[in-house]
Design an enzyme around this catalytic site. Structure first.
Site, short mmCIF file in Angstrom:
data_model
loop_
_atom_site.label_atom_id
_atom_site.label_comp_id
_atom_site.label_asym_id
_atom_site.label_seq_id
_atom_site.Cartn_x
_atom_site.Cartn_y
_atom_site.Cartn_z
N GLU A 23 8.40 -5.93 2.86
CA GLU A 23 7.64 -4.69 2.93
C GLU A 23 6.82 -4.67 4.20
OE1 GLU A 23 5.06 -3.67 -0.38
OE2 GLU A 23 6.59 -4.28 -1.82
C1 PNW Z 1 2.09 -3.56 -2.09
N1 PNW Z 1 -4.28 -4.89 -1.73
O1 PNW Z 1 0.90 -3.37 -2.79
C2 PNW Z 1 3.15 -3.33 -3.14
O2 PNW Z 1 4.18 -4.27 -3.17
C3 PNW Z 1 3.67 -1.93 -3.17
O3 PNW Z 1 4.08 -1.62 -4.47
C4 PNW Z 1 2.64 -0.97 -2.62
O4 PNW Z 1 3.00 0.36 -2.76
C5 PNW Z 1 2.44 -1.33 -1.15
O5 PNW Z 1 2.09 -2.70 -1.01
C6 PNW Z 1 1.39 -0.49 -0.44
O6 PNW Z 1 0.14 -0.70 -1.01
C7 PNW Z 1 -0.36 -3.78 -2.44
O7 PNW Z 1 -5.21 -4.17 -2.17
C8 PNW Z 1 -1.40 -3.07 -3.00
O8 PNW Z 1 -4.54 -5.92 -1.07
C9 PNW Z 1 -2.69 -3.43 -2.77
C10 PNW Z 1 -2.96 -4.53 -1.96
C11 PNW Z 1 -1.92 -5.26 -1.39
C12 PNW Z 1 -0.62 -4.86 -1.64
#
Ligand code: PNW
Length: 472
Positions: free
Chosen positions: A366
């Protein structure tokens, strides 16, 4: 600036180009009875937990509209597509035989991808724990690791003939720390010790799943971690100590057991007043440390931290267990998530893995950005996203040039989707989704990415940037 960005960048032959999504974020529930309740259904139904009370009941209605979404992938020209299967759809109660309707749904997607020459990469767990499994204790309970391995074996059994790449878990840090420490994600519990137990049982579940799957049929199996390069804001000893602790909790607590076979001693010591790690049974680390075929890296932003007495106090509930003061230095440029934009952070995280850990093929599973996209005249001119991608692709290439064994890149995300606690307001897609009509509109970044894939890299002249309106 134009000169620094003008070099032509080519990726190695066979480099995998893809996009990524996750079940709960795009599918919608589908027809009544097509999926069991997950912790995200329960969490989103609680007042004030998600922006605007948004939930995944409909999302992008991918459950019904997947043929159109497969066409979008085809038009992009991707060689691979990373998506997750919903545990709650395949086992409504979180145990027992897999649900036939669920199997048929994912089979159609896999077949549709293969028909279009797109390699399916299946994530087995992207956060939608069946509610009955949470009710039995959730990830802090050891039994959940066993349940997960059983589910993984079931999925592998029906997909192994067609799917060659599996990712056991997506971002176990998020499941453990956002789910059980800060409570910002489902199930919304705020119990620091439970977050560490959850970490161990997630990793154990990964290892047990790996064993179970390998006993059924060969496949390439890996795990995806969200890694953030963590640096001290200054050379002050308090900042350096804080950076060590944050890096320990966020990165090494996962990397070390998986790739070295032990929890990092300094982190275990830091956490001494929260837990004594009594839940680690003999043999667990051997299960966790089994060889994996690749490591998936999700990268969005770097963390630059300070912990001097002027740093803000850490207010519980927080993910920063055991820290009393912590501040973040942000870069000037941010995405609409408020996350700092710094491509060099991606190079750092990749070169650090190559330097500090045993050799293993890496994939960026990602990377992407949310911006305030607005359709105008049937177009979405998301120049900020193109700039973000251009910068991060160059950074990935820098890592390869430095000798890192990076083999692919999955852009988050194909579609705008349910961004967890942020609901539908944060848009990460290459394709704009009008949620009122479910109309999909490829953004300018989709054209940019299609060109990247076609060229297996970035052309010397960033032509799309020339189309940009002059800055007043
Ligand atoms: C990742 N944080 O999520 C996930 O794998 C996805 O599902 C998500 O949509 C994408 O990144 C964008 O956010 C995260 O707060 C969500 O540190 C929050 C955090 C990190 C990753």
């Amino acid at each position: 600036m134009a000169t620094a960005r003008s070099d032509q960048v080519r990726f190695p032959p066979g480099f995998v180009w893809g996009t990524a999504t996750a079940a709960y974020q795009i599918e919608g529930a589908g027809p009544p009875g097509a999926r069991g309740p997950s912790i995200w259904d329960t969490f989103a139904a609680r007042p004030g937990r998600t922006a605007d009370g948004d939930n995944g009941d409909v999302a992008c209605d991918h459950y019904h509209r997947y043929p159109e979404d497969l066409q979008l992938l085809h038009a992009l020209g991707v060689g691979a597509y990373r998506f997750s299967v919903s545990w709650a759809r395949l086992q409504h109660a979180g145990r027992g035989p897999l649900n036939q309707r669920g199997i048929d749904f994912y089979s159609r997607i896999v077949d549709g991808l293969l028909d279009r020459g797109i390699e399916p990469w299946v994530t087995l767990y992207h956060w939608d724990l069946p509610q009955p499994v949470e009710d039995a204790g959730g990830w802090p309970a050891r039994g959940t690791a066993l349940r997960f391995a059983d589910f993984a074996a079931g999925v592998h059994h029906f997909l192994a003939d067609r799917v060659k790449r599996f990712i056991t878990l997506n971002e176990p840090w998020c499941s453990a720390f956002l789910g059980y420490a800060s409570g910002l994600h489902a199930p919304g519990r705020t119990e620091p010790a439970a977050a560490i137990r959850a970490t161990h049982h997630l990793l154990l579940g990964h290892g047990l799943a790996l064993e179970a799957m390998r006993s059924i049929a060969p496949a390439e199996i890996g795990i995806t971690l969200n890694l953030a390069p963590t640096a001290a804001a200054t050379g002050h000893p308090d900042d350096i100590e804080t950076a060590r602790r944050v890096d320990g909790l966020h990165n090494r607590l996962y990397l070390d057991p998986l790739l070295r076979g032990h929890y990092p001693a300094d982190v275990v010591e830091d956490l001494g007043s929260i837990t004594k790690f009594g839940f680690v049974a003999d043999g667990d680390l051997g299960v966790i440390h089994q060889p994996i075929d690749f490591l998936g890296v999700n990268y969005y932003a770097p963390q630059t931290v300070y912990g001097t007495p002027d740093a803000p106090p850490v207010e519980p509930p927080s993910t920063h267990l055991g820290l009393t003061r912590l501040g973040f230095r942000q870069t000037e440029r941010r995405t609409s998530m408020g996350w700092s934009v710094e491509g060099a952070g991606l190079t750092r995280v990749l070169t650090r893995l190559a330097r500090d850990y045993p050799p293993i093929p890496l994939y960026i599973t990602e990377n992407g950005a949310a911006y305030e996209d607005e359709p105008a005249g049937g177009q979405v001119l998301d120049h900020d996203r193109i700039d973000y991608l251009d910068e991060h692709l160059r950074a990935a290439h820098d890592a390869i040039a430095a000798g890192v064994d990076l083999r692919g890149y999955f852009l988050w995300s194909l579609l705008d989707n349910f961004e967890w606690a942020e609901g539908y307001r944060k848009r990460f897609g290459l394709v704009f989704v009008d949620y009122a009509t479910q109309e999909r509109v490829p953004k300018l970044s989709a054209k940019f990415y299609r060109d990247v894939i076609l060229a297996n890299g970035l052309r010397s002249t960033p032509q799309l940037r020339l189309a940009r309106p002059p800055v007043p």
